[in-house]
Design a protein around this motif. Sequence first.
Motif, PDB file in Angstrom:
ATOM      1  N   MET A   1      36.919  54.774 -33.374  1.00  0.00           N
ATOM      2  CA  MET A   1      35.723  53.987 -33.683  1.00  0.00           C
ATOM      3  C   MET A   1      35.170  54.416 -35.048  1.00  0.00           C
ATOM      4  N   ALA A   2      34.882  53.427 -35.894  1.00  0.00           N
ATOM      5  CA  ALA A   2      34.406  53.724 -37.244  1.00  0.00           C
ATOM      6  C   ALA A   2      33.035  54.390 -37.200  1.00  0.00           C
ATOM      7  N   ALA A   3      32.848  55.329 -38.109  1.00  0.00           N
ATOM      8  CA  ALA A   3      31.528  55.949 -38.245  1.00  0.00           C
ATOM      9  C   ALA A   3      30.541  54.899 -38.736  1.00  0.00           C
ATOM     10  N   ARG A   4      29.291  55.037 -38.313  1.00  0.00           N
ATOM     11  CA  ARG A   4      28.241  54.141 -38.780  1.00  0.00           C
ATOM     12  C   ARG A   4      27.195  54.951 -39.533  1.00  0.00           C
ATOM     13  N   ILE A   5      26.849  54.454 -40.705  1.00  0.00           N
ATOM     14  CA  ILE A   5      25.796  55.078 -41.500  1.00  0.00           C
ATOM     15  C   ILE A   5      24.711  54.043 -41.760  1.00  0.00           C
ATOM     16  N   ASP A   6      23.477  54.401 -41.446  1.00  0.00           N
ATOM     17  CA  ASP A   6      22.325  53.600 -41.840  1.00  0.00           C
ATOM     18  C   ASP A   6      21.858  54.129 -43.195  1.00  0.00           C
ATOM     19  N   TYR A   7      21.866  53.255 -44.186  1.00  0.00           N
ATOM     20  CA  TYR A   7      21.568  53.635 -45.563  1.00  0.00           C
ATOM     21  C   TYR A   7      20.198  53.065 -45.941  1.00  0.00           C
ATOM     22  N   TYR A   8      19.204  53.958 -46.028  1.00  0.00           N
ATOM     23  CA  TYR A   8      17.831  53.566 -46.354  1.00  0.00           C
ATOM     24  C   TYR A   8      17.529  53.938 -47.806  1.00  0.00           C
ATOM     25  N   PHE A   9      16.947  53.006 -48.539  1.00  0.00           N
ATOM     26  CA  PHE A   9      16.702  53.246 -49.966  1.00  0.00           C
ATOM     27  C   PHE A   9      15.732  52.192 -50.486  1.00  0.00           C
ATOM     28  N   VAL A  10      15.433  52.274 -51.759  1.00  0.00           N
ATOM     29  CA  VAL A  10      14.673  51.244 -52.464  1.00  0.00           C
ATOM     30  C   VAL A  10      15.433  50.969 -53.760  1.00  0.00           C
ATOM     31  N   PRO A  11      15.538  49.708 -54.179  1.00  0.00           N
ATOM     32  CA  PRO A  11      16.399  49.384 -55.334  1.00  0.00           C
ATOM     33  C   PRO A  11      15.995  50.062 -56.632  1.00  0.00           C
ATOM     34  N   ILE A  12      14.728  50.471 -56.763  1.00  0.00           N
ATOM     35  CA  ILE A  12      14.302  51.095 -58.018  1.00  0.00           C
ATOM     36  C   ILE A  12      14.393  52.617 -57.990  1.00  0.00           C
ATOM     37  N   SER A  13      15.010  53.179 -56.949  1.00  0.00           N
ATOM     38  CA  SER A  13      15.161  54.637 -56.896  1.00  0.00           C
ATOM     39  C   SER A  13      16.258  55.104 -57.850  1.00  0.00           C
ATOM     40  N   PRO A  14      15.947  56.014 -58.781  1.00  0.00           N
ATOM     41  CA  PRO A  14      16.999  56.530 -59.647  1.00  0.00           C
ATOM     42  C   PRO A  14      18.034  57.335 -58.872  1.00  0.00           C
ATOM     43  N   TRP A  15      17.588  57.966 -57.791  1.00  0.00           N
ATOM     44  CA  TRP A  15      18.493  58.800 -56.993  1.00  0.00           C
ATOM     45  C   TRP A  15      19.481  57.933 -56.220  1.00  0.00           C
ATOM     46  N   ALA A  16      19.023  56.775 -55.734  1.00  0.00           N
ATOM     47  CA  ALA A  16      19.950  55.843 -55.081  1.00  0.00           C
ATOM     48  C   ALA A  16      20.974  55.338 -56.090  1.00  0.00           C
ATOM     49  N   TYR A  17      20.522  55.057 -57.303  1.00  0.00           N
ATOM     50  CA  TYR A  17      21.444  54.614 -58.361  1.00  0.00           C
ATOM     51  C   TYR A  17      22.468  55.704 -58.676  1.00  0.00           C
ATOM     52  N   LEU A  18      22.016  56.932 -58.831  1.00  0.00           N
ATOM     53  CA  LEU A  18      22.941  58.028 -59.166  1.00  0.00           C
ATOM     54  C   LEU A  18      23.950  58.277 -58.048  1.00  0.00           C
ATOM     55  N   GLY A  19      23.519  58.085 -56.808  1.00  0.00           N
ATOM     56  CA  GLY A  19      24.414  58.344 -55.683  1.00  0.00           C
ATOM     57  C   GLY A  19      25.327  57.193 -55.335  1.00  0.00           C
ATOM     58  N   ALA A  20      25.007  55.987 -55.790  1.00  0.00           N
ATOM     59  CA  ALA A  20      25.722  54.798 -55.322  1.00  0.00           C
ATOM     60  C   ALA A  20      27.233  54.825 -55.553  1.00  0.00           C
ATOM     61  N   PRO A  21      27.736  55.188 -56.736  1.00  0.00           N
ATOM     62  CA  PRO A  21      29.197  55.170 -56.901  1.00  0.00           C
ATOM     63  C   PRO A  21      29.919  56.084 -55.918  1.00  0.00           C
ATOM     64  N   ARG A  22      29.373  57.289 -55.689  1.00  0.00           N
ATOM     65  CA  ARG A  22      30.020  58.220 -54.751  1.00  0.00           C
ATOM     66  C   ARG A  22      29.868  57.750 -53.310  1.00  0.00           C
ATOM     67  N   PHE A  23      28.701  57.251 -52.960  1.00  0.00           N
ATOM     68  CA  PHE A  23      28.505  56.774 -51.595  1.00  0.00           C
ATOM     69  C   PHE A  23      29.381  55.559 -51.310  1.00  0.00           C
ATOM     70  N   ASN A  24      29.430  54.618 -52.238  1.00  0.00           N
ATOM     71  CA  ASN A  24      30.238  53.413 -52.027  1.00  0.00           C
ATOM     72  C   ASN A  24      31.719  53.763 -51.890  1.00  0.00           C
ATOM     73  N   ALA A  25      32.181  54.734 -52.690  1.00  0.00           N
ATOM     74  CA  ALA A  25      33.574  55.171 -52.579  1.00  0.00           C
ATOM     75  C   ALA A  25      33.834  55.826 -51.226  1.00  0.00           C
ATOM     76  N   MET A  26      32.860  56.568 -50.726  1.00  0.00           N
ATOM     77  CA  MET A  26      32.970  57.236 -49.426  1.00  0.00           C
ATOM     78  C   MET A  26      33.060  56.204 -48.303  1.00  0.00           C
ATOM     79  N   VAL A  27      32.244  55.167 -48.394  1.00  0.00           N
ATOM     80  CA  VAL A  27      32.258  54.095 -47.393  1.00  0.00           C
ATOM     81  C   VAL A  27      33.649  53.486 -47.301  1.00  0.00           C
ATOM     82  N   GLU A  28      34.243  53.245 -48.470  1.00  0.00           N
ATOM     83  CA  GLU A  28      35.582  52.644 -48.495  1.00  0.00           C
ATOM     84  C   GLU A  28      36.637  53.630 -47.998  1.00  0.00           C
TER      85      GLU A  28
END
Length: 201
Positions: free
Chosen positions: A1-28
């Motif tokens: 069964m695939a892991a499920r992650i609930d991803y909470y953020f706000v689009p203007i967060s610089p930290w969400a932006y900085l983490g997005a490439p690594r998180f998106n790669a992890m999801v894939e």
Amino acid sequence: MAARIDYYFVPISPWAYLGAPRFNAMVEKYGVDVQVMPVDFGRIFSVSGGLPLAKRPPQRQAYRLMELKRWREHLDMPLVLQPKGFPMDSGLASRLIIAARMVSQKDALDLAYALGRAVWAEERNIADAEILEEIVTECGQDPAKLFAAADSATTQAAFEADTEKAIAAQVFGAPTYVLDGELFWGQDRLDFLERALQRRA
């Protein structure tokens, strides 16, 4: 069964932006079932003791800029420390991400990253509907369809419900990744999140 992650953020967060490439790669990489949830951190701060940036003490604001500079250099990502117009209203941008996730979670992740990049690397005002339309189009998504969905009562209700879920999950900052009920707050905790995914594999 695939892991499920609930991803909470706000689009203007610089930290969400900085983490997005690594998180998106992890999801894939791990085939994660991710729920992309932009939420109202104004409401979350009101119940968690958080403060919007402008109300934080000056020493905290100064340290935030120092950390952004460090992470910008460490990750070699473009980032303007104090972009024009920041902070801006991200309500419509959030609803567009929710509309995109109704198509696919990948579309939602792609749009969320593009919106963060627009603010932090390109100094674009994502409170402006015309600029949002440009960004949606650049992502290869249908702006007419997404804007119509973003304006619907269903999408607004989803935004409010996701914010309630965040509060119930004891989320207090952005970005937060929740795996099996365990919170990982901040893009600097992505290594720990990946270790948890590896243990689950």
